[in-house]
Motif scaffolding. Structure first.
Motif, PDB file in Angstrom:
ATOM      1  N   GLU A 148       5.814  -6.448  -4.429  1.00 15.15           N
ATOM      2  CA  GLU A 148       5.347  -7.275  -5.548  1.00 15.15           C
ATOM      3  C   GLU A 148       5.646  -8.760  -5.331  1.00 15.15           C
ATOM      4  O   GLU A 148       5.240  -9.588  -6.125  1.00 15.15           O
ATOM      5  CB  GLU A 148       6.008  -6.809  -6.855  1.00 15.15           C
ATOM      6  CG  GLU A 148       5.676  -5.376  -7.249  1.00 15.15           C
ATOM      7  CD  GLU A 148       4.202  -5.201  -7.595  1.00 15.15           C
ATOM      8  OE1 GLU A 148       3.649  -6.064  -8.283  1.00 15.15           O
ATOM      9  OE2 GLU A 148       3.609  -4.196  -7.147  1.00 15.15           O
ATOM     10  N   LEU A 172       0.762   2.257   8.314  1.00 17.35           N
ATOM     11  CA  LEU A 172      -0.612   1.878   7.964  1.00 17.35           C
ATOM     12  C   LEU A 172      -1.359   3.056   7.350  1.00 17.35           C
ATOM     13  O   LEU A 172      -0.883   4.202   7.384  1.00 17.35           O
ATOM     14  CB  LEU A 172      -1.347   1.403   9.220  1.00 17.35           C
ATOM     15  CG  LEU A 172      -0.747   0.177   9.928  1.00 17.35           C
ATOM     16  CD1 LEU A 172      -1.553  -0.143  11.193  1.00 17.35           C
ATOM     17  CD2 LEU A 172      -0.705  -1.021   8.995  1.00 17.35           C
ATOM     18  N   LEU A 196       1.422 -11.029   4.682  1.00 16.81           N
ATOM     19  CA  LEU A 196       0.304 -10.304   4.081  1.00 16.81           C
ATOM     20  C   LEU A 196       0.774  -9.035   3.355  1.00 16.81           C
ATOM     21  O   LEU A 196       0.341  -8.743   2.241  1.00 16.81           O
ATOM     22  CB  LEU A 196      -0.725  -9.928   5.154  1.00 16.81           C
ATOM     23  CG  LEU A 196      -1.975  -9.250   4.612  1.00 16.81           C
ATOM     24  CD1 LEU A 196      -2.787 -10.199   3.737  1.00 16.81           C
ATOM     25  CD2 LEU A 196      -2.838  -8.703   5.743  1.00 16.81           C
ATOM     26  N   PHE A 197       1.690  -8.281   3.981  1.00 19.98           N
ATOM     27  CA  PHE A 197       2.176  -7.054   3.338  1.00 19.98           C
ATOM     28  C   PHE A 197       3.117  -7.363   2.171  1.00 19.98           C
ATOM     29  O   PHE A 197       3.240  -6.563   1.244  1.00 19.98           O
ATOM     30  CB  PHE A 197       2.866  -6.143   4.361  1.00 19.98           C
ATOM     31  CG  PHE A 197       1.905  -5.482   5.307  1.00 19.98           C
ATOM     32  CD1 PHE A 197       0.970  -4.580   4.842  1.00 19.98           C
ATOM     33  CD2 PHE A 197       1.915  -5.764   6.662  1.00 19.98           C
ATOM     34  CE1 PHE A 197       0.062  -3.963   5.695  1.00 19.98           C
ATOM     35  CE2 PHE A 197       1.016  -5.156   7.540  1.00 19.98           C
ATOM     36  CZ  PHE A 197       0.086  -4.255   7.055  1.00 19.98           C
ATOM     37  N   GLY A 199       3.874  -8.648  -1.166  1.00 16.81           N
ATOM     38  CA  GLY A 199       3.029  -8.947  -2.309  1.00 16.81           C
ATOM     39  C   GLY A 199       1.702  -8.215  -2.314  1.00 16.81           C
ATOM     40  O   GLY A 199       0.880  -8.435  -3.194  1.00 16.81           O
ATOM     41  N   ALA A 200       1.468  -7.339  -1.336  1.00 25.73           N
ATOM     42  CA  ALA A 200       0.197  -6.602  -1.290  1.00 25.73           C
ATOM     43  C   ALA A 200       0.232  -5.366  -2.188  1.00 25.73           C
ATOM     44  O   ALA A 200      -0.721  -4.588  -2.243  1.00 25.73           O
ATOM     45  CB  ALA A 200      -0.159  -6.220   0.142  1.00 25.73           C
ATOM     46  N   THR A 203      -0.972  -1.737  -1.278  1.00 26.06           N
ATOM     47  CA  THR A 203      -2.378  -1.355  -1.110  1.00 26.06           C
ATOM     48  C   THR A 203      -2.846  -1.454   0.346  1.00 26.06           C
ATOM     49  O   THR A 203      -3.948  -1.022   0.661  1.00 26.06           O
ATOM     50  CB  THR A 203      -3.314  -2.252  -1.960  1.00 26.06           C
ATOM     51  OG1 THR A 203      -3.209  -3.602  -1.480  1.00 26.06           O
ATOM     52  CG2 THR A 203      -2.947  -2.204  -3.432  1.00 26.06           C
ATOM     53  N   LEU A 204      -2.036  -2.070   1.205  1.00 22.12           N
ATOM     54  CA  LEU A 204      -2.462  -2.245   2.603  1.00 22.12           C
ATOM     55  C   LEU A 204      -1.615  -1.445   3.587  1.00 22.12           C
ATOM     56  O   LEU A 204      -2.015  -1.250   4.745  1.00 22.12           O
ATOM     57  CB  LEU A 204      -2.395  -3.735   2.985  1.00 22.12           C
ATOM     58  CG  LEU A 204      -3.225  -4.711   2.146  1.00 22.12           C
ATOM     59  CD1 LEU A 204      -3.042  -6.140   2.649  1.00 22.12           C
ATOM     60  CD2 LEU A 204      -4.708  -4.330   2.166  1.00 22.12           C
ATOM     61  N   LEU A 440     -10.966 -10.381  -0.639  1.00 23.32           N
ATOM     62  CA  LEU A 440      -9.867  -9.435  -0.840  1.00 23.32           C
ATOM     63  C   LEU A 440     -10.324  -8.020  -0.516  1.00 23.32           C
ATOM     64  O   LEU A 440      -9.634  -7.261   0.154  1.00 23.32           O
ATOM     65  CB  LEU A 440      -9.387  -9.471  -2.297  1.00 23.32           C
ATOM     66  CG  LEU A 440      -8.574 -10.677  -2.747  1.00 23.32           C
ATOM     67  CD1 LEU A 440      -8.191 -10.535  -4.217  1.00 23.32           C
ATOM     68  CD2 LEU A 440      -7.321 -10.816  -1.897  1.00 23.32           C
ATOM     69  N   MET A 443     -10.628  -7.307   3.134  1.00 24.11           N
ATOM     70  CA  MET A 443      -9.335  -7.089   3.776  1.00 24.11           C
ATOM     71  C   MET A 443      -8.790  -5.702   3.460  1.00 24.11           C
ATOM     72  O   MET A 443      -8.264  -5.014   4.339  1.00 24.11           O
ATOM     73  CB  MET A 443      -8.360  -8.162   3.333  1.00 24.11           C
ATOM     74  CG  MET A 443      -8.757  -9.515   3.903  1.00 24.11           C
ATOM     75  SD  MET A 443      -7.694 -10.809   3.319  1.00 24.11           S
ATOM     76  CE  MET A 443      -6.152 -10.176   3.941  1.00 24.11           C
ATOM     77  N   LYS A 444      -8.903  -5.310   2.194  1.00 22.41           N
ATOM     78  CA  LYS A 444      -8.485  -3.958   1.808  1.00 22.41           C
ATOM     79  C   LYS A 444      -9.219  -2.926   2.683  1.00 22.41           C
ATOM     80  O   LYS A 444      -8.611  -2.000   3.222  1.00 22.41           O
ATOM     81  CB  LYS A 444      -8.802  -3.729   0.328  1.00 22.41           C
ATOM     82  CG  LYS A 444      -8.707  -2.291  -0.156  1.00 22.41           C
ATOM     83  CD  LYS A 444      -7.280  -1.794  -0.251  1.00 22.41           C
ATOM     84  CE  LYS A 444      -7.210  -0.369  -0.837  1.00 22.41           C
ATOM     85  NZ  LYS A 444      -5.850   0.187  -0.739  1.00 22.41           N
ATOM     86  N   LEU A 447      -8.092  -2.648   6.335  1.00 27.15           N
ATOM     87  CA  LEU A 447      -6.795  -2.000   6.567  1.00 27.15           C
ATOM     88  C   LEU A 447      -6.718  -0.590   5.990  1.00 27.15           C
ATOM     89  O   LEU A 447      -5.903   0.210   6.435  1.00 27.15           O
ATOM     90  CB  LEU A 447      -5.656  -2.863   5.996  1.00 27.15           C
ATOM     91  CG  LEU A 447      -5.132  -3.905   6.979  1.00 27.15           C
ATOM     92  CD1 LEU A 447      -6.101  -5.044   7.175  1.00 27.15           C
ATOM     93  CD2 LEU A 447      -3.761  -4.414   6.557  1.00 27.15           C
ATOM     94  N   ILE A 458      -5.317  -4.149  -7.539  1.00 22.20           N
ATOM     95  CA  ILE A 458      -5.791  -5.437  -7.001  1.00 22.20           C
ATOM     96  C   ILE A 458      -7.320  -5.468  -6.882  1.00 22.20           C
ATOM     97  O   ILE A 458      -7.966  -6.225  -7.583  1.00 22.20           O
ATOM     98  CB  ILE A 458      -5.130  -5.821  -5.645  1.00 22.20           C
ATOM     99  CG1 ILE A 458      -3.596  -5.896  -5.801  1.00 22.20           C
ATOM    100  CG2 ILE A 458      -5.672  -7.174  -5.169  1.00 22.20           C
ATOM    101  CD1 ILE A 458      -2.868  -6.409  -4.559  1.00 22.20           C
ATOM    102  N   VAL A 459      -7.895  -4.688  -5.954  1.00 18.08           N
ATOM    103  CA  VAL A 459      -9.367  -4.615  -5.901  1.00 18.08           C
ATOM    104  C   VAL A 459      -9.836  -3.166  -5.919  1.00 18.08           C
ATOM    105  O   VAL A 459      -9.273  -2.312  -5.243  1.00 18.08           O
ATOM    106  CB  VAL A 459      -9.970  -5.255  -4.617  1.00 18.08           C
ATOM    107  CG1 VAL A 459     -10.197  -6.735  -4.813  1.00 18.08           C
ATOM    108  CG2 VAL A 459      -9.145  -4.955  -3.401  1.00 18.08           C
TER     109      VAL A 459
END
Lengths: 462, 462
Positions: A148, A172, A196-197, A199-200, A203-204, A440, A443-444, A447, A458-459
């Protein structure tokens, strides 16, 4: 219901004792700390003991195309940990070891299930601290907090979680395990996947090991309370402190509604008629703390604080911070439902934001208290309501919409520290536009093409 | 040769005066500061005046599937700015305005063509600094420096470029313009694309506006030189300084080869027989700087420094730092070709790394000087050679391979601050494994499916 064979595959990997399927167990994992959210009962809860087991669970999830919801202590405030019906909840609480404290490189390596405060307790003996301190520091896990990118009270001077994450081991979506970053202060090899990971929101990828930066503990600290009869004056005082090149460790604000509620709850000596109270802590080298506290007092008086108090000792200091830390529990006992937001604006826009929130409250006839991290612009407008009152909830939702609209129009952001999760997904294109949301999503999908990892956060799939 | 219609389309957008096609102009853009790299002449060099023009250029590039190579001052050291034959070079030097300095929020907004030092000069009057200071601070642009995530001499205490980037405007590969981040200290809305584009070497998007964090300038500083007859002793002294909770702004090391070369070049009073010299600067509040300088001196003596000198005044200080800043130019004049690497290891592994580099030099009969940022583990092994000597160059390449192997085996990374570019692409799977490289590629393809943006850098098409 999850197919029997999924459960059997999971038991083969994890053993029966780490696979929960009883209804009362599943119910416990149907929600997180977010108010007024729809709950969903997962089909199974698994508690892996190591990274390999996490990878195996993800592979099983992929094989059967069943979503996996990683979870720490469930303190999430944007619905980010709420599973979908019949999914797999992946509890990380068994991965709870502090693997190393490295004094020479000022790092620690921890598993994701470690509680934030436990890490701080472990490094204290070396005179070190791990600075991020969200309100849930004694219950939230490192894994959740990295996912978070938790903030907390010390953001202005010390930054937030992302500023302390140097390396990650991540499982992954395809079950492969990668490591990124390391103990070097500098690292520009490849894209910054550590950032990138962080705060993701899971979801990634699923974080299974965390390398954090530690810093020397400050030698001294001093707390100051200032009372204002006007929010604008408080705002000017904040600006003036910064213009005088003082960066306090903590610079908190409470509005009148919060002050009244807190004072009745803890009797810390807060003035009931004040329009705003600032709570300030300077820390660092002992000589400097002394000098800065005096200067802060002088600035506050110049900026027409009605009263300024420097805590004389630890007891007085603790009472001040008890008042601030009681804001949420005090507010929460007033009405059955507490909707806590984290709309964030540039520091200079805090008075505008507080006044706008008050107008929104009046317009929708709601009780909104505002407190938060004035130093970093991260406010917590807190709506006291009752989710059983459907009419009032309709007004709550309208007010929340307007609060976020205002934050963005003031150059702010939807979330300072609680994340997007489910709760704020609908606002994303206000901040990023369609092109940003599409980015976004791409990117989701790069990955996690099957939307296996914490989907619906998120998305959403297009 | 680029098709005539591409040039015409570009002229339509940019005007004739901002589209260069003369051979002598094109030649100037065929290389960057990286030694011993293959050069390629682009087909055209364009210099847009605003973000819209950048977006139009990218759209044209996409339409004709011609690669675009964004470029600042061309100080890149990993071949990251070298274009491919007949491509479009996008010079950002016309976008050179400082758009805003915001004292209340401690931020500045700049265009990518602004020179780093110019930003620092502009904020000095407010008592503020932008801390990242790569060696090229007076020539490199902000855009290049953000794209490479530049480091420099102050990494240990102040961090690197990524720690100061709060918001970006970026032109994506499809020509869309997005903004990410902002003036709020906290921001967890969506994935951290500000961090992703920082250090992405222009392969994911083209940065057209940069919002940076500023901090108050330190009040005082004090420089110290320590001489060691043994690299291990220097390493222990570094560890001991950190264990005593002192985080110097700068903590630099030079090995014997560097010392000898620099001393003959600038006559700064460096001891020719020393095995290692540490150059240390503490900065901050004046009372604390005094205290820390004394403590550092004491630690250095305890750790058996052969000599310790505290600079008495600015003149002595400047001479010490002139010595350090002369390392590269002094070394560069010894042989026609200077191969400067930036292998980086955890701070505690610096003595091991320096000794390993010496062994590699002996094995391959090469002249390698090592200096660099000891505080953050970022060393610059510098091979003095001649690219016309093919036999020696073969040995240089073998030595470079071994240097990176060693860095990774010591828990380090391929690049501390120069980036991957073309030069280090072949080593990537040593650090990340195939799964990691595949992940990088999937991200590149999600954001730039046609490989239009700075292709051939970081990851190649599969």
């Amino acid at each position: 219901m999850l197919a029997r064979e999924v459960i059997e595959d999971l038991i083969k990997v994890l053993g029966k004792e780490n696979v929960l399927t009883e209804q009362e167990d599943l119910l416990t994992y149907a929600y997180d700390a977010t108010a007024a959210m729809k709950h969903h009962k997962p089909g199974v809860v698994v508690s892996p003991l190591n990274t390999e087991q996490v990878a195996e669970v993800v592979k099983i999830a992929n094989r059967y195309k069943i979503p996996v919801y990683p979870r720490g202590s469930g303190t999430n405030l944007s619905g980010g940990t709420i599973p979908s019906e019949d999914s797999i909840v992946l509890s990380m609480l068994n991965l709870n070891k502090i693997l190393e404290v490295d004094q020479d490189n000022l790092t620690a390596t921890v598993q994701p299930g470690v509680i934030i405060q436990d890490l701080n307790n472990a490094v204290q003996q070396f005179g070190l601290i791990y600075p991020p301190d969200p309100g849930t520091v004694t219950t939230a896990t490192m894994g959740g907090s990295v996912s978070e990118c938790s903030g907390g009270l010390r953001g202005l001077k010390y930054g937030v979680t992302k500023h302390y994450i140097m390396g990650l081991q991540v499982v992954l979506a395809n079950g492969e395990v990668i490591r990124w970053g390391g103990k070097t202060v500098k690292n520009v090899t490849g894209y910054d996947l550590v950032a990138l990971f962080t705060g993701a929101e899971g979801t990634l990828g699923i974080i299974t090991e965390i390398l954090v930066k530690l810093i020397p503990a400050p030698e001294a600290r001093k707390s100051i309370m200032a009372v204002f009869d006007d929010v604008d004056k408080a705002g000017k005082a904040i600006a003036s402190i910064i213009r005088n090149k003082i960066i306090p460790a903590t610079l908190e604000i409470m509005d009148n509604v919060t002050i009244q509620t807190v004072e009745h709850f803890v009797h810390a000596g807060l003035p009931l008629n004040a329009e705003a109270v600032l709570l300030i802590e300077v820390d660092g080298y002992k000589e400097v703390v002394e000098r800065e506290a005096v200067l802060v007092e002088q600035i506050l008086k110049e900026e027409q604080a009605a009263d300024v108090k420097i805590a004389k000792d630890d007891k007085e200091r603790d009472l001040l911070w008890l008042a601030r830390r009681s804001a949420l529990p005090a507010l929460a006992q007033k009405r059955p439902t507490t909707v806590l937001e984290d709309a964030t604006v540039p520091r200079s826009k805090i008075p505008d934001m507080i006044k706008a929130i008050r107008k929104i409250a009046d317009k929708h006839k709601l009780n909104i208290a505002t407190f938060g991290h004035a130093g970093d612009g991260n406010l917590h407008p807190t709506i006291l309501t009752d989710e059983r009152d459907l009419d009032e909830m309709k007004r709550v939702h309208l007010a929340v919409d307007e609060i976020f609209q205002t934050a963005i129009s003031l150059g702010g952001t939807l979330s300072g520290e609680h994340g997007i999760g489910v709760a704020k997904m609908k606002y994303l294109d206000w901040e990023f536009g369609e092109a940003g949301v599409a980015l976004l999503r791409s990117m989701k999908e790069a990955l996690d093409p099957n939307y296996v990892l914490n989907p619906g956060k998120i998305v959403r799939r297009d």
